[in-house]
Motif scaffolding. Sequence first.
Motif, PDB file in Angstrom:
ATOM      1  N   THR A 163      -4.390  11.999   3.088  1.00 33.98           N
ATOM      2  CA  THR A 163      -3.473  10.867   3.070  1.00 33.98           C
ATOM      3  C   THR A 163      -3.700  10.037   4.336  1.00 33.98           C
ATOM      4  O   THR A 163      -4.290  10.538   5.311  1.00 33.98           O
ATOM      5  CB  THR A 163      -2.003  11.333   3.059  1.00 33.98           C
ATOM      6  OG1 THR A 163      -1.729  11.987   4.301  1.00 33.98           O
ATOM      7  CG2 THR A 163      -1.703  12.243   1.877  1.00 33.98           C
ATOM      8  N   PRO A 164      -3.193   8.818   4.364  1.00 33.71           N
ATOM      9  CA  PRO A 164      -3.291   8.026   5.598  1.00 33.71           C
ATOM     10  C   PRO A 164      -2.665   8.742   6.801  1.00 33.71           C
ATOM     11  O   PRO A 164      -3.229   8.714   7.899  1.00 33.71           O
ATOM     12  CB  PRO A 164      -2.542   6.738   5.251  1.00 33.71           C
ATOM     13  CG  PRO A 164      -2.642   6.627   3.772  1.00 33.71           C
ATOM     14  CD  PRO A 164      -2.604   8.044   3.270  1.00 33.71           C
ATOM     15  N   LEU A 165      -1.519   9.385   6.593  1.00 35.09           N
ATOM     16  CA  LEU A 165      -0.867  10.098   7.696  1.00 35.09           C
ATOM     17  C   LEU A 165      -1.755  11.230   8.219  1.00 35.09           C
ATOM     18  O   LEU A 165      -1.880  11.418   9.433  1.00 35.09           O
ATOM     19  CB  LEU A 165       0.499  10.646   7.252  1.00 35.09           C
ATOM     20  CG  LEU A 165       1.276  11.449   8.298  1.00 35.09           C
ATOM     21  CD1 LEU A 165       1.505  10.638   9.565  1.00 35.09           C
ATOM     22  CD2 LEU A 165       2.591  11.943   7.716  1.00 35.09           C
ATOM     23  N   GLU A 166      -2.378  11.964   7.328  1.00 35.07           N
ATOM     24  CA  GLU A 166      -3.266  13.043   7.762  1.00 35.07           C
ATOM     25  C   GLU A 166      -4.446  12.498   8.579  1.00 35.07           C
ATOM     26  O   GLU A 166      -4.839  13.087   9.586  1.00 35.07           O
ATOM     27  CB  GLU A 166      -3.762  13.840   6.559  1.00 35.07           C
ATOM     28  CG  GLU A 166      -2.655  14.661   5.916  1.00 35.07           C
ATOM     29  CD  GLU A 166      -3.000  15.219   4.550  1.00 35.07           C
ATOM     30  OE1 GLU A 166      -2.350  16.210   4.154  1.00 35.07           O
ATOM     31  OE2 GLU A 166      -3.901  14.684   3.863  1.00 35.07           O
ATOM     32  N   ALA A 168       0.851  -1.193   0.000  1.00 35.75           N
ATOM     33  CA  ALA A 168       0.000   0.000   0.000  1.00 35.75           C
ATOM     34  C   ALA A 168       0.890   1.246   0.000  1.00 35.75           C
ATOM     35  O   ALA A 168       1.901   1.299   0.692  1.00 35.75           O
ATOM     36  CB  ALA A 168      -0.927   0.010   1.203  1.00 35.75           C
ATOM     37  N   ASP A 169       0.507   2.236  -0.775  1.00 35.55           N
ATOM     38  CA  ASP A 169       1.278   3.471  -0.915  1.00 35.55           C
ATOM     39  C   ASP A 169       0.869   4.456   0.191  1.00 35.55           C
ATOM     40  O   ASP A 169      -0.255   4.952   0.182  1.00 35.55           O
ATOM     41  CB  ASP A 169       1.020   4.079  -2.286  1.00 35.55           C
ATOM     42  CG  ASP A 169       1.855   5.309  -2.569  1.00 35.55           C
ATOM     43  OD1 ASP A 169       2.420   5.906  -1.624  1.00 35.55           O
ATOM     44  OD2 ASP A 169       1.930   5.696  -3.757  1.00 35.55           O
ATOM     45  N   PRO A 170       1.771   4.771   1.127  1.00 34.47           N
ATOM     46  CA  PRO A 170       1.420   5.666   2.229  1.00 34.47           C
ATOM     47  C   PRO A 170       1.248   7.122   1.808  1.00 34.47           C
ATOM     48  O   PRO A 170       0.785   7.943   2.593  1.00 34.47           O
ATOM     49  CB  PRO A 170       2.581   5.504   3.204  1.00 34.47           C
ATOM     50  CG  PRO A 170       3.730   5.129   2.338  1.00 34.47           C
ATOM     51  CD  PRO A 170       3.141   4.283   1.230  1.00 34.47           C
ATOM     52  N   SER A 171       1.588   7.446   0.579  1.00 34.95           N
ATOM     53  CA  SER A 171       1.480   8.827   0.105  1.00 34.95           C
ATOM     54  C   SER A 171       0.204   9.098  -0.686  1.00 34.95           C
ATOM     55  O   SER A 171      -0.064  10.247  -1.033  1.00 34.95           O
ATOM     56  CB  SER A 171       2.687   9.173  -0.775  1.00 34.95           C
ATOM     57  OG  SER A 171       3.868   9.052  -0.021  1.00 34.95           O
ATOM     58  N   ALA A 202       7.216   4.815   6.870  1.00 35.95           N
ATOM     59  CA  ALA A 202       6.980   4.211   5.551  1.00 35.95           C
ATOM     60  C   ALA A 202       7.145   5.237   4.444  1.00 35.95           C
ATOM     61  O   ALA A 202       7.688   4.931   3.389  1.00 35.95           O
ATOM     62  CB  ALA A 202       5.580   3.590   5.496  1.00 35.95           C
ATOM     63  N   ARG A 203       6.692   6.443   4.687  1.00 38.09           N
ATOM     64  CA  ARG A 203       6.856   7.516   3.681  1.00 38.09           C
ATOM     65  C   ARG A 203       8.326   7.846   3.513  1.00 38.09           C
ATOM     66  O   ARG A 203       8.778   8.078   2.401  1.00 38.09           O
ATOM     67  CB  ARG A 203       6.048   8.738   4.070  1.00 38.09           C
ATOM     68  CG  ARG A 203       4.559   8.548   3.861  1.00 38.09           C
ATOM     69  CD  ARG A 203       3.789   9.741   4.281  1.00 38.09           C
ATOM     70  NE  ARG A 203       4.043  10.835   3.368  1.00 38.09           N
ATOM     71  CZ  ARG A 203       3.232  11.855   3.218  1.00 38.09           C
ATOM     72  NH1 ARG A 203       2.134  11.946   3.903  1.00 38.09           N
ATOM     73  NH2 ARG A 203       3.512  12.824   2.370  1.00 38.09           N
ATOM     74  N   GLY A 204       9.063   7.869   4.628  1.00 44.21           N
ATOM     75  CA  GLY A 204      10.487   8.165   4.578  1.00 44.21           C
ATOM     76  C   GLY A 204      11.259   7.083   3.834  1.00 44.21           C
ATOM     77  O   GLY A 204      12.189   7.370   3.102  1.00 44.21           O
ATOM     78  N   ALA A 205      10.834   5.837   4.006  1.00 48.77           N
ATOM     79  CA  ALA A 205      11.498   4.716   3.323  1.00 48.77           C
ATOM     80  C   ALA A 205      11.240   4.743   1.830  1.00 48.77           C
ATOM     81  O   ALA A 205      12.053   4.291   1.054  1.00 48.77           O
ATOM     82  CB  ALA A 205      11.017   3.383   3.926  1.00 48.77           C
ATOM     83  N   GLY A 206      10.093   5.293   1.456  1.00 42.83           N
ATOM     84  CA  GLY A 206       9.725   5.329   0.033  1.00 42.83           C
ATOM     85  C   GLY A 206      10.240   6.572  -0.672  1.00 42.83           C
ATOM     86  O   GLY A 206      10.178   6.672  -1.881  1.00 42.83           O
TER      87      GLY A 206
END
Length: 139
Positions: free
Chosen positions: A114-117, A101-104, A134-138
């Motif tokens: 976004t999921p983070l928001e 799944a794309d966290p962005s 996960a966003r940082g890793a991507g």
Amino acid sequence: MNRRVGKKLSRRLVTAALIGDAARVRALLRAGADPGRANREGTTPLYQASVHGDTAVVELLLAAGAGPDAESGHGSEGLPLCGAACWGHTDTVRALLAAGADPSLREDGGTGLTPLEWAERGAHAETAAVLRAARGAGA
């Protein structure tokens, strides 16, 4: 499988995912239910399981081929990752991320949150930290 049977299986799969009945989900998948097919209202089984934080059912659906970034519903739902993040279901968020799944991604066709928001709005610090990592890793 004919179209009518496929629709019936899909409807039952969404219901089984909603109530967290992993045994029923397994049986329906074995019977040929499409893990990515939405019901009449546009709800996908993966979204139902994600928003309720049922990680075991989420993992079953993902293993059967459900797309981790498939949007659900007609305006009132969204991405499985957003649904899980909104309610702070950290283990479900981890399972969706592990499945790609794309966290962005923003829900509502790219115009929503976004999921983070969602995690931050719900004050789910642990979930937000997992999504930030996960966003940082991507990146």
